[in-house]
Every structure is written in C-alpha cells, then in structure tokens.
Design a protein around this motif. Sequence first.
Motif, mmCIF file in Angstrom:
data_model
loop_
_atom_site.group_PDB
_atom_site.id
_atom_site.type_symbol
_atom_site.label_atom_id
_atom_site.label_comp_id
_atom_site.label_asym_id
_atom_site.label_seq_id
_atom_site.Cartn_x
_atom_site.Cartn_y
_atom_site.Cartn_z
ATOM 1 N N LYS A 1 21.834 36.995 -2.890
ATOM 2 C CA LYS A 1 21.019 37.682 -1.878
ATOM 3 C C LYS A 1 20.484 36.712 -0.821
ATOM 4 C CE LYS A 1 19.986 41.720 -4.636
ATOM 5 N NZ LYS A 1 21.148 42.447 -4.243
ATOM 6 N N THR B 1 26.143 36.603 -1.083
ATOM 7 C CA THR B 1 25.667 37.958 -1.393
ATOM 8 C C THR B 1 25.246 38.097 -2.857
ATOM 9 O OG1 THR B 1 27.943 38.751 -1.686
ATOM 10 C CG2 THR B 1 26.925 39.104 0.470
ATOM 11 N N GLU C 1 29.838 43.624 7.201
ATOM 12 C CA GLU C 1 30.953 43.173 6.366
ATOM 13 C C GLU C 1 32.295 43.441 7.054
ATOM 14 O OE1 GLU C 1 32.169 43.380 1.703
ATOM 15 O OE2 GLU C 1 31.553 45.254 2.648
ATOM 16 N N GLU D 1 20.988 44.268 0.106
ATOM 17 C CA GLU D 1 22.349 44.786 -0.049
ATOM 18 C C GLU D 1 23.156 44.437 1.203
ATOM 19 O OE1 GLU D 1 23.390 46.161 -2.977
ATOM 20 O OE2 GLU D 1 21.364 45.552 -3.560
ATOM 21 N N ILE D 2 24.471 44.363 1.030
ATOM 22 C CA ILE D 2 25.327 44.018 2.158
ATOM 23 C C ILE D 2 25.379 45.180 3.158
ATOM 24 C CG2 ILE D 2 27.502 44.783 1.142
ATOM 25 C CD1 ILE D 2 28.669 42.095 2.290
ATOM 26 N N ASP E 1 30.928 36.006 -0.959
ATOM 27 C CA ASP E 1 30.558 36.424 -2.320
ATOM 28 C C ASP E 1 29.429 35.561 -2.880
ATOM 29 O OD1 ASP E 1 32.458 38.430 -2.293
ATOM 30 O OD2 ASP E 1 33.942 37.296 -3.459
ATOM 31 N N GLN F 1 20.777 35.609 2.913
ATOM 32 C CA GLN F 1 21.205 36.179 4.193
ATOM 33 C C GLN F 1 22.145 35.208 4.911
ATOM 34 O OE1 GLN F 1 22.010 38.588 6.307
ATOM 35 N NE2 GLN F 1 19.919 39.406 6.411
ATOM 36 N N LEU G 1 23.110 40.870 5.488
ATOM 37 C CA LEU G 1 22.372 41.675 4.516
ATOM 38 C C LEU G 1 21.340 42.581 5.179
ATOM 39 C CD1 LEU G 1 21.662 38.989 1.753
ATOM 40 C CD2 LEU G 1 23.597 40.572 1.907
#
Length: 148
Positions: free
Chosen positions: A100, A97, A124, A118-119, A94, A102, A113
Amino acid sequence: MGKAILLVRVSTERQSFDAQEQELFQLAIADGYSENDIIPVCEKESGIKLKEEERKGLNTMKQLIESDSSIEVVYSWEISRIARKKKILFSVLDYLTERKIQLVIKDPYLKLLLPSGEIDQNAEMVFTLFAQMAESEMRNKAARFKRA
C-alpha cells in the motif's frame, strides 16, 4: 505525514539526474512532505540491460521500504525512469501495491492508489499502456541501431 522516496534514473554517465530530482522534490513538497522526509534514490544505470535484481536504484528503494515503515509514497518522473521492461515494471507495481505504497508519476501525472489504499483501476490501465510504450520504444531504438 510519512516519508517519500524520489526514484530517479538516467541511462548514461553523460546524463544528469538533477532536473528529475528537483522536479520530483518540488512535487513531494507540494504534496505536503517536508525536506527532511524526502529520500532521493538516484542512479545512473540502464533501464533495459539490467535484470531487476541488478538494479541498484530499485534495490535501494526496496531496502528503504523494508527498513522504514513510515515510507508511504514513491515518486518517479515517468514510468520509463522506473524501468523499460514490462516484467520489471509490473513487479515494482505489485511490490508497491502489496505494501500500500503510493506511486506518483510526474509525466503523465498518475497516482496509482485511491485514498483507501486500493489500486485505482483507471491509473492501472494508464500504467499498463505506458509500460508497453516504454518497452516498445527501446525495442524500436535497438532495431534502428541494428539497421544503421
């Protein structure tokens, strides 16, 4: 190009983190980072016994990220080198992300990422699976020691 952190952890004083550090260094170089832009964070500390706030390596990583906006990636040799507890692993996930940043795991290779920041849903899912495996491995090990 920004900067990269190499997050390296071993559990005991007898172990050396040199091999992990060198492999991650080579991975960062292959990804285009220069030697001057790679920041190693190497600690000998338990991945299961310590709480997140007690982990020097994670605290140093966060301090570096908070103080240097050019950091764009964290490399780790495998998910269990970040932590052995899912709660800590998901907290780190968390943290990265949200900023942002990586996350690149060497083994099994995982890039968290997408280029958009975005993930990656597939990454994930793999992260979640290996987080469970890292925690389960330590529970099984502890149970074996208790039986012995």
